[in-house]
Enzyme design. Structure first.
Site, short mmCIF file in Angstrom:
data_model
loop_
_atom_site.label_atom_id
_atom_site.label_comp_id
_atom_site.label_asym_id
_atom_site.label_seq_id
_atom_site.Cartn_x
_atom_site.Cartn_y
_atom_site.Cartn_z
N LYS A 68 -55.35 91.06 6.89
CA LYS A 68 -55.00 89.83 7.89
C LYS A 68 -55.65 90.27 9.33
CE LYS A 68 -51.28 87.44 6.03
NZ LYS A 68 -51.22 88.01 4.51
N GLU B 51 -48.00 79.83 12.55
CA GLU B 51 -46.97 79.49 11.96
C GLU B 51 -46.87 80.71 10.87
OE1 GLU B 51 -49.65 77.66 10.97
OE2 GLU B 51 -49.63 78.31 8.78
N SER C 78 -55.80 94.13 -1.05
CA SER C 78 -55.65 93.41 0.23
C SER C 78 -54.70 93.89 1.07
CB SER C 78 -55.50 92.07 -0.02
OG SER C 78 -54.25 91.80 -0.99
C1 LIG Z 1 -51.37 87.21 3.28
C2 LIG Z 1 -51.65 88.11 2.20
C3 LIG Z 1 -52.33 87.79 0.92
C4 LIG Z 1 -52.83 86.16 0.73
O1 LIG Z 1 -53.63 85.58 1.79
P1 LIG Z 1 -55.22 85.20 1.39
O2 LIG Z 1 -55.56 84.40 2.50
O3 LIG Z 1 -55.28 84.62 0.10
O4 LIG Z 1 -56.00 86.55 1.40
C5 LIG Z 1 -52.70 88.51 0.12
N1 LIG Z 1 -52.60 89.81 -0.04
C6 LIG Z 1 -51.90 90.36 1.20
C7 LIG Z 1 -51.60 91.91 1.19
C8 LIG Z 1 -51.34 89.50 2.25
O5 LIG Z 1 -50.72 90.05 3.16
#
Ligand SMILES: *Cc1c(COP(=O)(O)O)cnc(C)c1O
Length: 386
Positions: free
Chosen positions: A85, A107, A369
């Site tokens: 993020k 938000e 992610s």
């Molecule tokens: C917020 C988040 C997501 C989902 O968001 P995308 O916009 O689909 O990437 C996925 N993995 C993690 C670790 C997150 O914090």
């Protein structure tokens, strides 16, 4: 010239009249500023020194052995804040700063995006206000504390059901009233133009790095690239650099409880086309309750570029059920000493299925992610760890 706001039949800017002007202004600022040397220098420096880029690609050998293909993890879990993020938040906050905005609003549902926004608000000395449903704020107190500690104002929204949808409404009203000095920092590759293409631009560093890294380490491009999909920002950030390559794309949505249950977060696997949150895209059907074991995948729609990828067959999307994601969460923890976010665990679970169909030396690149520290309370309960 191609209409950049459209992704095939999807995307666009479907908003009430008062939002047209600020969005057009934002699109112009983005087009003018984002590829200047001055902006790129600042962005690259902060990605490196503040966020911790480049993140490594790790050949997960024990997981590879277990699943039956060569699995490489792009380690976005190692970034400041614990997830991808920060890439998007840094990009948008810098853009806001360069466009002489003095205030950020956002938000947040579970609070992860609010925390990332608070980080960049502090860094760039921008007034920051985060809208969060009161119910969500009560459930995610630690994130509320983090945001406040970094100087953000947390506005606990009590209208409606006191959830994410109500926080979105409150933030949109704020944006329409304060567009002269305020930037609305959207947290995924969703919403009206220019957000989907802007967020893709700021997240595309993931795939740019990974493309060089995997060629160096595996001696080839991956046969498949896999990511989880909430709004779709980490997935599009990974995929973008490989879009013209012979690399198969796979997206893992929140399949929720699975079976006949109407509780899931899988608009690509089972939704319909509609307009929501300012964009034409795929959305969950009315009788579905948005649910996934991971809060970050709990979103009733999806970014328009993914809706297009699905329509043209460029990416295959599958709903990964809660139980499969939890098994993958445990397997990666035990086999590699890496605790993934529950969101990312959906991508790992889908990788397991893909590996079964592939050869042992086929290469799969998985976007990890985020890290699972935030999910430990939930995990302790589910796996009886106490
Ligand atoms: C917020 C988040 C997501 C989902 O968001 P995308 O916009 O689909 O990437 C996925 N993995 C993690 C670790 C997150 O914090």
């Amino acid at each position: 010239m191609a209409d950049e706001s459209q992704f095939g039949d999807f995307g666009g800017r479907h908003v009430p009249e008062p939002l047209e002007e600020p969005l057009e202004g934002l699109a112009q600022a983005f087009d003018e500023i984002h590829d200047t040397d001055a902006f790129q220098d600042r962005f690259r420096n902060l990605l490196q020194d503040f966020a911790g880029r480049p993140t490594p690609v790790f050949h997960a050998e024990r997981l590879s052995e277990e699943y039956g293909a060569q699995i490489y993890l792009k380690r976005e879990d190692l970034l400041h804040g614990g997830a991808h993020k920060i890439n998007n938040c840094l990009g948008q906050a810098l853009l806001a700063d360069e466009a002489d905005k003095t205030r950020l609003i956002a938000e947040t549902g579970a609070g992860q995006h609010g925390v990332a926004t608070a980080m960049v608000g502090a860094l760039l000395d921008l007034d920051t206000e985060i809208y969060m449903g009161k119910k969500d704020a009560e459930r995610q107190q630690m994130n509320v504390f983090r945001m406040r500690l970094m100087g953000a104002e947390v506005n606990e929204v009590t209208r409606g059901g006191s959830g994410l949808a109500d926080a979105v409404d409150a933030a949109l009203e704020d944006f329409a009233e304060n567009m002269d000095d305020t930037h609305y920092l959207v947290g995924s590759a969703v919403g009206p133009d220019p957000f989907p293409r802007m967020v893709r631009e700021f997240q595309s560093v993931i795939g740019q790095e990974a493309r060089d890294q995997i060629r160096e380490q595996a001696g080839q491009l991956p046969d498949a690239a896999v990511a989880c999909v909430g709004g779709g920002s980490n997935a599009i950030g990974l995929f973008h650099a490989f879009r013209d390559d012979d690399v198969a794309f796979y997206g893992a949505e929140g399949g929720g409880e699975g079976g006949d249950s109407k509780k899931h977060a899988a608009p690509l696997s089972s939704g319909t086309e509609d307009v929501m949150h300012g964009m034409k895209t795929r959305v969950l059907n009315d009788d579905t309750e948005v649910h996934s074991v991971s809060a970050g995948l709990d979103y009733p729609a999806v970014g328009p570029e993914h809706a297009m990828f699905r329509a043209v067959g460029r990416c295959e999307y599958q709903a990964v059920e809660d139980d499969a994601a939890l098994s993958a969460f445990r397997e990666l923890s035990e086999l590699e000493g890496i605790i993934p976010a529950l969101e990312s665990s959906h991508a790992v679970a889908l990788t397991k299925d893909l590996a079964e169909e592939m050869d042992e030396d086929d290469v799969i690149l998985v976007n990890l992610s985020g890290r699972g520290d935030k999910d430990m309370e939930q995990a302790a309960e589910m796996f009886d760890l106490s």
